[in-house]
Design a protein around this motif. Sequence first.
Motif, PDB file in Angstrom:
ATOM      1  N   THR A  61       1.030  -1.511  -0.078  1.00 51.10           N
ATOM      2  CA  THR A  61      -0.146   0.363   0.105  1.00 51.10           C
ATOM      3  C   THR A  61       1.444   1.132  -0.223  1.00 51.10           C
ATOM      4  O   THR A  61       0.774   1.576  -0.789  1.00 51.10           O
ATOM      5  CB  THR A  61      -0.777  -0.101   1.215  1.00 51.10           C
ATOM      6  N   THR A  62       1.940   1.290   0.951  1.00 49.95           N
ATOM      7  CA  THR A  62       2.656   2.640   0.956  1.00 49.95           C
ATOM      8  C   THR A  62       4.827   2.336   1.183  1.00 49.95           C
ATOM      9  O   THR A  62       4.181   1.055   1.465  1.00 49.95           O
ATOM     10  CB  THR A  62       2.217   2.771   2.416  1.00 49.95           C
TER      11      THR A  62
ATOM     12  N   PHE B 132       1.675   7.007  -1.142  1.00 49.88           N
ATOM     13  CA  PHE B 132       0.974   5.106  -1.502  1.00 49.88           C
ATOM     14  C   PHE B 132       1.974   5.004  -3.056  1.00 49.88           C
ATOM     15  O   PHE B 132       2.517   5.286  -4.010  1.00 49.88           O
ATOM     16  CB  PHE B 132      -0.536   5.764  -1.816  1.00 49.88           C
TER      17      PHE B 132
ATOM     18  N   ILE C 259      -1.077   0.565  -6.354  1.00 48.82           N
ATOM     19  CA  ILE C 259      -2.560   0.735  -6.068  1.00 48.82           C
ATOM     20  C   ILE C 259      -3.671   0.839  -7.201  1.00 48.82           C
ATOM     21  O   ILE C 259      -4.238   0.242  -7.481  1.00 48.82           O
ATOM     22  CB  ILE C 259      -2.996   2.090  -5.001  1.00 48.82           C
TER      23      ILE C 259
END
Lengths: 649, 649
Positions: free
Chosen positions: B224-225, B245, B249
């Motif tokens: 995600t990050t 981010f 994604i």
Amino acid sequence: MSTHKVSFLPHNKTIEVRDGENLIRAAMEAGVHINASCGGEGVCGKCRVIVEAGGVGNGISERLSQEDIDKGYRLACKAIVREDVVIRVPTESVIDTGVLNMQSTPRRTAPIREFDLEKLKEEGLFLPPVKKVYLELPEPDSQDHLPDVTRLVSFLKLEHDQHRLIVDLPVIRKIPDVLREDNFRVTATLARPVRKDGQTHIINVQPGNTSDRNYAIAIDIGTTTVYGQLIDLVSGEVLGEYGDFNGQISYGEDVISRIMFAEKGDGLEKLHTVVVETINKIINKIQKKAGIDRDDISAITLAGNTTMTQLFLRVNPRYIRRAPYVPAATLYPPVRASRLGLAVADHINALVYPQISSYVGGDIVAGVMGSGLYRTEHLTLFMDIGTNAEIVVGNRDWMACAACSAGPAFEGGGIEFGMRAARGAIEDFSIDPFSLEPMNITIGNVRPKGICGSGLIIMVATMFEMGIINNSGKYNRELDTPRIRERNGVWEYVLAWQDDSQIDRDVVLTEIDIENLIRAKGAIYSGCQTLLEEVGLTMNDLDRIYLAGGFGSYVDLEKAMVIGLLPEMDTEKITFIGNASLLGARMSSLTNQIRRDVVEVTHMMTNFELSETPSYMDHYVASLFLPHTDLNAFPKLKERLEIRNKMRN
Amino acid sequence: MSTHKVSFLPHNKTIEVRDGENLIRAAMEAGVHINASCGGEGVCGKCRVIVEAGGVGNGISERLSQEDIDKGYRLACKAIVREDVVIRVPTESVIDTGVLNMQSTPRRTAPIREFDLEKLKEEGLFLPPVKKVYLELPEPDSQDHLPDVTRLVSFLKLEHDQHRLIVDLPVIRKIPDVLREDNFRVTATLARPVRKDGQTHIINVQPGNTSDRNYAIAIDIGTTTVYGQLIDLVSGEVLGEYGDFNGQISYGEDVISRIMFAEKGDGLEKLHTVVVETINKIINKIQKKAGIDRDDISAITLAGNTTMTQLFLRVNPRYIRRAPYVPAATLYPPVRASRLGLAVADHINALVYPQISSYVGGDIVAGVMGSGLYRTEHLTLFMDIGTNAEIVVGNRDWMACAACSAGPAFEGGGIEFGMRAARGAIEDFSIDPFSLEPMNITIGNVRPKGICGSGLIIMVATMFEMGIINNSGKYNRELDTPRIRERNGVWEYVLAWQDDSQIDRDVVLTEIDIENLIRAKGAIYSGCQTLLEEVGLTMNDLDRIYLAGGFGSYVDLEKAMVIGLLPEMDTEKITFIGNASLLGARMSSLTNQIRRDVVEVTHMMTNFELSETPSYMDHYVASLFLPHTDLNAFPKLKERLEIRNKMRN
């Protein structure tokens, strides 16, 4: 191939030649002079000989009357040997055959030293830097989740006793799909480490069994010409060879002009790109001709002089030509070949020969490695006479090297009618001691247009030994021939009158040309002397000479000794090793031992900057004579000259 | 920062809070329930409290009459602590303070384990993979023709005791000009070898003395990050940090959807490119903010899970999601960072953490290395509960690991009103034992719109311990409150009525949600049990727990034990190590020892595929209760439940 005997009268000399040999070349080979100004094109009509037994092909010309033909006269330059023959050379006066035989020694070039692959194998040194291993891996299942790379590596460790394995990222990227292409049956290409305790790299994987297809490319990056060989790493054989002009030639003929070009704008990038293009052209040619797959080429080894190496690797060569003349580096690490732009698969490394100094480069190191000089107990002199002349003396215990500023005389530079060894170049020569008429043999048997380096040496040596020029390289001005004359204050010998030549002038050899040759040979000879003296030895201590380079294959050894280019020595001890740079590159493809040893060799090779070695200038000045100030260093020649002088007087 | 004492009556609980703390959060922290449906936005007006001594800031609302205000009433959710205060919480009946105190234990998250740089230095382990050395080389002259690279290398060998040096081609290309830029005064950047007998690479040269400017980048590539840190390799300090981010994604939320995307067309290339772009954005941010020169960044270390690592390195991940789920590789060699597209100087290598299996990746290995788990004698449980949950148990002698298919409940997935820990998520909760009214604390103190993972655990634990739900996760249907109801055949508790929420519906917690949470925690707990059992141990043998990942920082340890996510243990023995992946990447930048040890660690870590470990299913089924079928494994909870039952009866 069948051979025939050719006997020459009144000389009573017999020689064996190949079927189809040109008769005038057979005469030259036998040391028999036949007047021939036009180089063998049949124009001058001077090379009339009588066929006394047997018959020759061709040899008939409009220069011969029907009567002459009926009597058996033929033009030697146009006649072809098809069977055993007896040939009489008409002489203008009755001559003592002793004198006849003195006029020219049979030409003797150095025998080519064949590469001994079998010996390499016997010694256990046939260990190419890359090998292929075929593997049948167990397939993963619910009880065996080994990652793909781990599976391959573990199997190699267990089943093939390969340890310290490392897998490069591009190979990791291929492995998952390649393993599954043929049910986990794969061939891995392993790059052997340089050191025994080093890491083995897995550089490629291929589906199925490709272990019988493993090849290497060896490249010699010459300033003028680039040569490549395709080597079968399973058998060790050379499968193909190809050479082409170095594309950099458009940007300068010699290394200095290339360096100057490299210093301007994107010159370095440009020179890098064009030499890579040349290499790629060669790779493509030999690969296509052999019909092999690019993915099966697993190694590429290259050698070149320091400037060529730096340009190829895109390392700025500007300090090579500026005092104190330092190169960027000696050793270069293996470099991913594709990143240099080479047209090979992404996974292979380019192995580049190390350099010694700015003017003793990787081509010379390759020669030292490829010739085995670094492993011999014999004191050996290695000479590579090309655009520049480099010399190495030594053996397995020590080596000294130097570059000699010989100038381009051996390549035809600084010689009024000098030219490269190309069609129309006089490559062999003899002179009639009475008429002083020449016998010119040209490359291509066409009318002369110039003189190549090997021809030049023969001319000067022949004329010196016959007393036509003295030991300072000056013509005997007393001789009665229109061929020796003064023009614009310079004395010269007319090799071919304008009508017998390909050009609109007489082809001549001037005293200035001879002086340039003397300077060139003197630079090299005195270089060798200096290196030997630095370690307390002399030319007499030399056991062997290795000649390398294109020039070395053509040079008449005896004549080279007469002018004092080579020290006087039994010619049996002189061998021609061909393109030393290519030989070394090839050796690196055949045995990884070279990469291990070469680092030590670069440390062993002591480089001398001759211009800064005090004794060099003395040696050089002493060598500016034919053969040398010290004639005692050439005892056989001294004896011949004494006999000749006696006969003259 | 100043702190103040806040005392709550009739509970007689006092807590110390920071100046400016919100009063309702202080109450929650103290374990004092105050009805609060609206999450702290001041809408429901239920959190009325009376300030009995001292004063608070704000807390006045239109929900309070002037009379109330005069009496000292304030809304707890709007009140700010500015001095020591005594607060009375109005209760609807006279209640035994014993019961009051039972309703909620003070929230306890794990203390953050600070990185101990000084200890690293004391242990002599502060050995970054790259170091800079300033050199004043002798200049070449007519007596000293050493090649530039040889000059540098020889000096390093002699003066700095550096041996087995290797110089990469890009550095060779720079050396000639850099040496001459400041009179042969240069700073060399050396990459230390992994093994002591390995080769040291000279990876850069800079003119003059730059040895005080040497930096590294550490990167955690999360699904995600992505987080990055800039590390000063001279001091060891972190100079900056930035997160963003992961650009991937847009192509899928979790690793499986990313793998599926990578299998289509140029999907792999695309995912590789966007994550590199994300990393570059982070590098640029932290580099610019710190005001350092890009050429002074000498190393970059990265860690990520197996899929993230393969996508970053452009290694096809397709077999990760296909039985038998094998990754491409465990170890990756150092890769030239610029060739991966990273916005760093051409000379630096990317060091990438190795993987264990398809679902225990480099982020976990980084955690094991960074937390020091691999060096401790204590039996430690390491848990990283993120998008996926990975666990490691072991110590310096052995380690076992597994990935648990926990499902996304902890991230809010599969929960009707589940959400990530963002504004409006209920992150803390308590319930009044009599009225069954909730106290919702939301992120941002706004009206609730959902429940984040840490809030969910607190809710379920609190309601279970109060008997509102039973050990199967079912609501007590006898309780007299409109908040517990059946809707579409599913029982649920209304956390916030529509009017008190941010959305157009009631925010509820359903039995299905609870079931999903139980499955998630059961998968993890039983995973740990299985690993321990495989080596003959049980949960009781654990000495320590390390929690990693964003989730770990928020989880209420006591509550996590109540639901049976964590084994019951003294909370002092549980530490939060933060972003373990980033910690490991940073450690690799600080000590080369990690690279030496990590290979051994990957061999030590035994991976269990839980789905194929027979005992796992039994453990899993037994854990599908609150806290577990075997309540004896949770003796403190058992005792509390028994007391509560006695008080009830």
